[in-house]
Design an enzyme around this catalytic site. Structure first.
Site, PDB file in Angstrom:
ATOM      1  N   TYR A 198       0.818  -1.226   0.000  1.00 23.28           N
ATOM      2  CA  TYR A 198       0.000   0.000   0.000  1.00 23.28           C
ATOM      3  C   TYR A 198       0.849   1.271   0.000  1.00 23.28           C
ATOM      4  O   TYR A 198       0.359   2.317   0.429  1.00 23.28           O
ATOM      5  CB  TYR A 198      -0.934  -0.004   1.206  1.00 23.28           C
ATOM      6  N   PHE A 253      -4.681   7.406   7.218  1.00 22.74           N
ATOM      7  CA  PHE A 253      -5.124   6.072   7.620  1.00 22.74           C
ATOM      8  C   PHE A 253      -4.101   4.982   7.321  1.00 22.74           C
ATOM      9  O   PHE A 253      -4.357   3.797   7.557  1.00 22.74           O
ATOM     10  CB  PHE A 253      -6.466   5.728   6.955  1.00 22.74           C
ATOM     11  N   ARG A 273     -14.368  -4.168  -9.842  1.00 24.91           N
ATOM     12  CA  ARG A 273     -14.691  -2.968  -9.056  1.00 24.91           C
ATOM     13  C   ARG A 273     -16.206  -2.799  -8.917  1.00 24.91           C
ATOM     14  O   ARG A 273     -16.704  -2.334  -7.891  1.00 24.91           O
ATOM     15  CB  ARG A 273     -14.036  -1.742  -9.683  1.00 24.91           C
ATOM     16  N   THR A 295     -15.688   2.047  -2.146  1.00 25.81           N
ATOM     17  CA  THR A 295     -14.759   1.830  -1.026  1.00 25.81           C
ATOM     18  C   THR A 295     -15.470   1.929   0.318  1.00 25.81           C
ATOM     19  O   THR A 295     -15.276   1.097   1.199  1.00 25.81           O
ATOM     20  CB  THR A 295     -13.620   2.883  -1.073  1.00 25.81           C
ATOM     21  N   ARG A 325     -19.201  -5.042  -0.834  1.00 24.79           N
ATOM     22  CA  ARG A 325     -19.025  -4.116   0.293  1.00 24.79           C
ATOM     23  C   ARG A 325     -20.359  -3.725   0.925  1.00 24.79           C
ATOM     24  O   ARG A 325     -20.443  -3.561   2.147  1.00 24.79           O
ATOM     25  CB  ARG A 325     -18.214  -2.900  -0.150  1.00 24.79           C
ATOM     26  N   HIS A 331     -10.100  -5.862  -1.608  1.00 21.34           N
ATOM     27  CA  HIS A 331      -9.323  -4.897  -2.384  1.00 21.34           C
ATOM     28  C   HIS A 331      -9.316  -5.366  -3.827  1.00 21.34           C
ATOM     29  O   HIS A 331      -9.273  -6.564  -4.080  1.00 21.34           O
ATOM     30  CB  HIS A 331      -7.875  -4.817  -1.878  1.00 21.34           C
ATOM     31  N   GLU A 360       0.509  -5.346  -8.950  1.00 23.24           N
ATOM     32  CA  GLU A 360      -0.055  -6.011  -7.762  1.00 23.24           C
ATOM     33  C   GLU A 360      -0.072  -7.527  -7.923  1.00 23.24           C
ATOM     34  O   GLU A 360       0.140  -8.261  -6.958  1.00 23.24           O
ATOM     35  CB  GLU A 360      -1.462  -5.466  -7.469  1.00 23.24           C
TER      36      GLU A 360
HETATM   37  P1  CMP Z   1      -8.473  -0.504  -0.848  1.00 17.54           P
HETATM   38  O1  CMP Z   1      -9.268  -0.612  -2.102  1.00 17.54           O
HETATM   39  O2  CMP Z   1      -7.797  -1.732  -0.377  1.00 17.54           O
HETATM   40  O3  CMP Z   1      -7.382   0.645  -1.030  1.00 17.54           O
HETATM   41  C1  CMP Z   1      -6.884   1.403   0.045  1.00 17.54           C
HETATM   42  C2  CMP Z   1      -7.600   1.130   1.330  1.00 17.54           C
HETATM   43  O4  CMP Z   1      -7.458   2.120   2.320  1.00 17.54           O
HETATM   44  C3  CMP Z   1      -9.086   1.094   1.090  1.00 17.54           C
HETATM   45  O5  CMP Z   1      -9.451  -0.020   0.326  1.00 17.54           O
HETATM   46  C4  CMP Z   1      -9.622   1.130   2.499  1.00 17.54           C
HETATM   47  O6  CMP Z   1      -9.598  -0.141   3.116  1.00 17.54           O
HETATM   48  C5  CMP Z   1      -8.576   2.018   3.169  1.00 17.54           C
HETATM   49  N1  CMP Z   1      -9.155   3.344   3.387  1.00 17.54           N
HETATM   50  C6  CMP Z   1      -9.551   4.209   2.455  1.00 17.54           C
HETATM   51  N2  CMP Z   1     -10.052   5.322   3.025  1.00 17.54           N
HETATM   52  C7  CMP Z   1      -9.961   5.123   4.357  1.00 17.54           C
HETATM   53  C8  CMP Z   1     -10.329   5.903   5.485  1.00 17.54           C
HETATM   54  N3  CMP Z   1     -10.870   7.118   5.358  1.00 17.54           N
HETATM   55  N4  CMP Z   1     -10.085   5.385   6.704  1.00 17.54           N
HETATM   56  C9  CMP Z   1      -9.530   4.161   6.839  1.00 17.54           C
HETATM   57  N5  CMP Z   1      -9.169   3.382   5.794  1.00 17.54           N
HETATM   58  C10 CMP Z   1      -9.395   3.864   4.577  1.00 17.54           C
END
Ligand code: CMP
Length: 139
Positions: free
Chosen positions: A50, A58, A86, A92, A103, A116, A127
């Site tokens: 990441y 975060f 997606r 998200t 989700r 993810h 990835e």
């Molecule tokens: P992902 O698609 O795995 O990509 C980045 C990740 O960061 C996202 O999913 C979330 O799990 C995490 N994420 C994104 N925004 C936030 C937030 N505001 N607070 C906590 N985690 C976050």
């Protein structure tokens, strides 16, 4: 075109025994699971995966969470697989996710959001190779 994308079933989902239900959503959408393994990441590995988010507030919480329990990493293959995945995942933040998406059904919060998926062809390639050797992907 046929594409491949990297998918991760996150700790909140593996903890609740949701791997099969999530895989059914992918397969029902026409995505094929052409590679899959259950692993436990170290916090350092999660941080590397990441790293584009390293400056986000975060980031530390995200890395802790991803290393907290096992994850299932997988390669999904199909027509337009990146966009299709997606779509199946939903937004998200589960509060914004369309009904029927992974989700909307399973995510606990924006951070603990069950899955993810790669966001573009270039990131999908990076990835996938982060987790899998070419020989481990059988289409
Ligand atoms: P992902 O698609 O795995 O990509 C980045 C990740 O960061 C996202 O999913 C979330 O799990 C995490 N994420 C994104 N925004 C936030 C937030 N505001 N607070 C906590 N985690 C976050």
């Amino acid at each position: 075109a046929t594409e491949r994308t990297l998918s991760i079933i996150k700790p909140d989902a593996t903890r609740r025994n949701l791997t099969g239900k999530i895989n059914a959503k992918f397969e029902d959408a026409g995505l094929r699971i052409v590679a899959q393994k259950r692993i436990q990441l170290t916090k350092a590995q999660a941080g590397e995966f990441y790293k584009v988010h390293a400056e986000r507030p975060f980031y530390d919480e995200l890395c802790e969470f991803m290393a907290s329990e096992p994850v299932v990493v997988q390669v999904l293959e199909g027509e337009g697989a990146i966009a299709k995945n997606r779509e199946v995942m939903g937004a998200t933040n589960p509060a914004d996710a369309d009904s029927g998406t992974i989700r909307a059904e399973f995510a606990e919060s924006v951070g603990e959001n069950s899955v993810h998926g790669s966001d573009a062809p270039e990131t999908a390639k990076d990835e996938i190779s982060f987790f899998f050797a070419d020989l481990e992907i059988v289409g």
